[in-house]
Design an enzyme around this catalytic site. Sequence first.
Site, PDB file in Angstrom:
ATOM      1  N   CYS A 158       0.822  -1.224   0.000  1.00 45.24           N
ATOM      2  CA  CYS A 158       0.000   0.000   0.000  1.00 45.24           C
ATOM      3  C   CYS A 158       0.851   1.267   0.000  1.00 45.24           C
ATOM      4  O   CYS A 158       0.659   2.153  -0.821  1.00 45.24           O
ATOM      5  CB  CYS A 158      -0.948  -0.002   1.194  1.00 45.24           C
ATOM      6  SG  CYS A 158      -2.291  -1.178   0.979  1.00 45.24           S
ATOM      7  N   HIS A 159       1.797   1.366   0.945  1.00 44.27           N
ATOM      8  CA  HIS A 159       2.625   2.570   1.019  1.00 44.27           C
ATOM      9  C   HIS A 159       4.091   2.244   1.267  1.00 44.27           C
ATOM     10  O   HIS A 159       4.867   3.091   1.693  1.00 44.27           O
ATOM     11  CB  HIS A 159       2.108   3.517   2.110  1.00 44.27           C
ATOM     12  CG  HIS A 159       0.633   3.744   2.047  1.00 44.27           C
ATOM     13  ND1 HIS A 159      -0.263   3.024   2.809  1.00 44.27           N
ATOM     14  CD2 HIS A 159      -0.117   4.565   1.274  1.00 44.27           C
ATOM     15  CE1 HIS A 159      -1.500   3.407   2.521  1.00 44.27           C
ATOM     16  NE2 HIS A 159      -1.445   4.335   1.588  1.00 44.27           N
ATOM     17  N   GLY A 160       4.440   0.969   1.085  1.00 48.46           N
ATOM     18  CA  GLY A 160       5.858   0.608   1.111  1.00 48.46           C
ATOM     19  C   GLY A 160       6.486   0.328   2.470  1.00 48.46           C
ATOM     20  O   GLY A 160       7.713   0.412   2.602  1.00 48.46           O
TER      21      GLY A 160
END
Length: 205
Positions: free
Chosen positions: A162-164
Amino acid sequence: MTEADTGAVDPDGPDPKRRRLLTLGVAGVGVAGVAALAAPMLSSFAPSRRAKAAGAPVEVDISKLEAGQMMTVEWRGKPVWIVNRTDEALASLGEVTGELADPASEMPQQPEYVSDETRSIKPNMMVMLGVCTHLGCAPTYRPEIAPPDLGADWLGGFFCPCHGSKFDFAGRVYSGVPAPTNLEVPPHSYVSDTLVLIGVDQEAA
Ligand code: FES
C-alpha cells in the site's frame, strides 16, 4: 370486658405479625414483577452465540507447516500469520537490527513472553497479526533475499504494497517507512508441540 382484659385476639384486627407477612408478600410480588420485566432486556443484551464464537480462541494444527512456510488463520475477524522461520530467517534478525525503528520491541505490540529478538515463544515459530500498523493493509510475505523490487539489502520479511512499509521476519518495522510500529503479536500459547492456541496467553493456558 376489653380484649386486653381477656387476652383474645380479634381476627379482623390489626395483628402486627400478619401485617408484616402481608407486606413481605406484596414486596415479593413486586421484585418478581421487576425480574420478569427485566429478563427480556437482559437476554437481548447478552452476546449471541455467533458473537461469542467470533471472540473465541482458535486452535491451530501446525504439524504440516514446513520450514519457510506461512499459514493464515482468522481470529476475531483478523488474519493471524503463523510462520515457520528457517535458520537463515532467524539469523537475519540480528543482521537488520540497526535498520529498525523499534528493534527491542519496546512499544506494547506484543505480550511480555515474546519480548526477545524473535518475538515468539518457540524461536522458529512466529505468530503475529497480518495487519499493517500504518493504515491496516495486508503486507505480503517476502522471504526471498535481494529481489529486484526490494533491493540488494533485503534479507526477507514482510512488505506492505500500500505505502511501502517493510518488516523483518519478526514483524519489526524498518525505520523511515510509513508504519509507526512493529506488527502486533496476539496472545497465544501452545497446547502441544504441534497445536497453538490463538487468543489465550501462555500463562493462562
Ligand atoms: S497500510 Fe501498509 S504501508 Fe500503509
